[in-house]
Scaffold this active site. Sequence first.
Site, short mmCIF file in Angstrom:
data_model
loop_
_atom_site.label_atom_id
_atom_site.label_comp_id
_atom_site.label_asym_id
_atom_site.label_seq_id
_atom_site.Cartn_x
_atom_site.Cartn_y
_atom_site.Cartn_z
N GLY A 30 -46.11 34.19 -13.32
CA GLY A 30 -45.29 33.41 -13.78
C GLY A 30 -44.69 33.97 -14.74
N ARG A 321 -58.77 33.30 -7.64
CA ARG A 321 -60.01 33.97 -8.34
C ARG A 321 -60.95 33.11 -7.11
NH1 ARG A 321 -57.76 29.72 -13.17
NH2 ARG A 321 -56.45 31.90 -13.89
N VAL A 387 -42.58 26.41 -10.39
CA VAL A 387 -42.01 26.27 -9.03
C VAL A 387 -41.28 25.25 -8.23
CG1 VAL A 387 -42.86 25.62 -6.81
CG2 VAL A 387 -44.32 26.85 -7.91
N GLU A 390 -38.18 26.30 -9.62
CA GLU A 390 -37.75 27.56 -8.60
C GLU A 390 -36.47 26.46 -7.99
OE1 GLU A 390 -41.11 31.01 -10.25
OE2 GLU A 390 -40.89 29.96 -8.05
N ASP A 508 -57.12 24.06 -64.69
CA ASP A 508 -58.21 23.51 -64.39
C ASP A 508 -59.41 23.88 -63.55
OD1 ASP A 508 -58.05 20.97 -61.92
OD2 ASP A 508 -57.83 22.13 -59.71
N ASP A 510 -61.85 21.94 -60.05
CA ASP A 510 -61.84 22.37 -58.90
C ASP A 510 -60.35 22.44 -57.96
OD1 ASP A 510 -64.55 20.17 -58.11
OD2 ASP A 510 -63.07 19.13 -59.72
#
Length: 735
Positions: A30, A321, A387, A390, A508, A510
Site C-alpha cells: 500500500g 507474516r 482495496v 481500488e 516569577d 513556579d
Amino acid sequence: MSKTIIISNRLPLKISLEEEKLEVTPSVGGLATGLKSFHKDGDSIWIGWSGLTKEEIPDELEDQVKEEALKEDCVAVNLTEEEVNGFYYGFSNRTIWPLFHYFMEYTEAEHASWEIYKQVNIKYAKEVLKYYEKGDRVWVHDYQLLLVPQLIRDEEPEAIIGFFNHIPFPSYEVFRTLPWRESVLKGMLGADLIGFHTYDYERHFLSSVSRLLRHRVTFNEVTLPERIVKIDSFPMGIDYKKFEQAALNHFKTNENDQSELQRRLDLHLDATPDAKLILSIDRLDYTKGIANRIRAFEYFLERYPEFIEKVRLVMLAVPSRSNVPQYQRLKREIDELVGRINGKFSTVSWTPIWYFYRSMPFDNLIDLYTSCDIALLTPIRDGMNLVAKEYIATRTDHTGVLILSEMAGAAHEMNEALIINPNNFEQIAGTLKKAIEMPKEEQIERNKILQKRLKRYDVEKWANDFMNSLKETESNRMSFESIRITPQVSKKILDSYKSSTKRVLFLDYDGTLVNFADKPEDAKPDSELIELITNLNNQHNTDVVLISGRDKETLGNWWKDSCMEIIAEHGVWTRKKNCEWNISENVKNEWMDAVRPVIESFVDRTPGTFLEEKNYSLAWHFRKADPELGEMRANELSNTLKGLVSNRGLSVLAGNKVLEIKSSGVNKGKAASKKLVEEDYDFIFAVGDDWTDEYMFEELPAKSYTVKVGIKKTSANYYVNDTTRVRELLKAFLD
C-alpha cells in the site's frame, strides 16, 4: 536545493537473490504503491530495508545491493536476521500491531524485542542523518519507526520532520497498557506534523499525549517547551488513474490475451449469467475479520437459501507474516472454515467459496475487481483499507456494490457504500441480500459520487496536502523564531544589563525558576537557585524582586535567609529587603466563606484536585486530575464562580492548571508598576510563564525586556523554552 527524505520500514523495491544474481522489482504494498509517483516525480530519496538480511547477502554483493537501490533513488538499510526478528516480527508485529488494532490478547511485551526495536530505529535515524542537509524535509512512515522523529530531532533540532501513522491509533485506555508508552509518544512528538488517516485516531493520540505526558493540547496542537507539534488527519488515497486506466485496458483485451483467471471467471459468468460474484481481498491478518466474514457468509446462505447456486464468494487471502504464531493459527482456521462450508453447501456444479491463498499480480487483481459484482470488506480494525477504493476506481461502468466495515478508516469518506458492523452477522446477511438485489440505477448513483471523490482526493493529493501542511509548520516556527532568545538576543540583553546603572529583575517563581510539582509545597528552591538569586541580589545597583501568586508564609519561609524583595499573592503582600512584610492593598477576605463551599464541592467531584487557601485568595489546583476531566471541570467552575463573584469586586484568574479567585484590583502588573515608581531604573527585566504574568508584561515600560517561559500567546517581547534556560540567562548576568 532542498529535498524530501522518505523513511519507511521497507523500500518500494523488492530485491531478491536468484542463483546468486540480484533481481529488483517494484513492491506492490500500500505505501510503496501510494508514494511511488510522489517519490519518482519529486526530488527525494527513500530510505528503508531492502528485504534481505545481512546474512542473506554475500559479501561480494553487498555493494551491488546499495548500487541497485541508489539507481531508484533509494538507500538500503542493512539489517541482521536477529534485528529483523526482534524489530519487525517481534516488537512491531507482536506488540504495536495487535495493540493498535485493539487485539490486546495477542499483544506481547518482551523487553528484549523493545531493546532491538530501539536499536533498529537508531540505525534508521543514523542513515537519515548521513543524507540530511539543512533545508531538507523528512517524512517518516508508520508504526515500525515510531522513535525515529525524536532521534533525528536530537541530532538536528531545526529539522522539518513529518510523521504519518498508517494504522489506527488506539484509545487511551488501550494505549496506556503499553509498558513503553511515554517513550513511544515522545518519539512521535519529535515530528513537527503528525498525520493519521482519520480524526478518531488523531483524537485518541491527543488524549494519550494529554493524559500521559501532561502536555498542553489546544485543538489539534501539542505545545512542547521548545515548539508546537501539529496533529491532523489525511485520509490516504490511491493512484486512481492507474486503476481506472487498467480497468479500461482490461475491457479492450482480446480473448487470446486474457489471463487464465479471467477465462475461468468468464466461464462462470457465461454459465450462470444471473449469478453474482462476491469479492473478498485481504492480507491474511486477524485484523481483517476474514474468519468472521466466512461465518457471516455461511449465515447468509442459511438465512436466504434461495441464493444457493446464485452467489459465489471469491476470496483472496494474501500470505503475511507466516512465521508469527497467530497468523499460522488463523491460516488453519480459515482453511477449515472454507472446507467445512464448501462441504456443507456444495452441489455437483457449484461451490460457494473460491479460495486463493497467494499473492496475485496486478493484472489478476484487475480481473477480480472488474468481474465481481460485490466487494465484501469487513475488517475488525483497519487504518484505511485501500482495496475498497481500488474496487470502486475499476468500476468504469459505475456498477457494482461495495460493502464496507464501519471499522475501516475508509468508511469515514465512503458513506455511499453499504456500511456494516463486522461483528453483526444478521446485518451482514441482510446487507448482502440488499447488494444482490440493488437496482443498477442505484449502484450507478452511489458509485458516481464515490468515484468523483476518490478521483479528486487521490494519493498525489494526499501526499501534497501532507507536505503543504508540513511547510506551514515551518512558517509557524519562523513566527516564533522572531522572539526566541537566541545567542544574539542574549548578548544584546547582557550588554544592556552591564551598561546600565540601576537594574530591576522581576522573577516569577513556579514554572519560571522551578518546575511545577504535583503538590505546591514540593516546589522548594534548591541550593543552586538560592545561591543564584542571592548573588544577583547582592550585585551593585541591582534589585531582584520575586513576584509570585504564592502565599507570603511559604515564600517567606523558603527565602528567609535571602533578603531580596518579595511580592506575594499577586501583589497583596510585599517584603522589602529588610525582610519585613507589609500589606500593599486594601483587600478583604470575608467573601471566602461564601466561595469556599463551592470550590470544595468541585474538589469532592474531581479526583486529584485540591483547594489552597491563602490570606486573601483561594486557589483550585487540578494538575493531578485527569487532563480532560480537569479542563472540563475548570471551565464549569470558572463559569460558576464568575456568576457568584461578579458583584463582589473579585475576579477568577486562570493560571497553569489552577483557578484562583482574588480581588480584581490586585495583579502583578499593578505591583510591578508600584515598584518602578520608587526608583529610576534604566534596565528592567521580567520573566514569567502563565497568564498572571501577562498583566506584568503589559504594564511594564516598552523599553523593558519581558520574557515568557514556553511557547504560548503572550505580550512578552521574547520567550525561552524552560526553567533551565531561565537559569542560564540569569547566570549570565553574574559573569
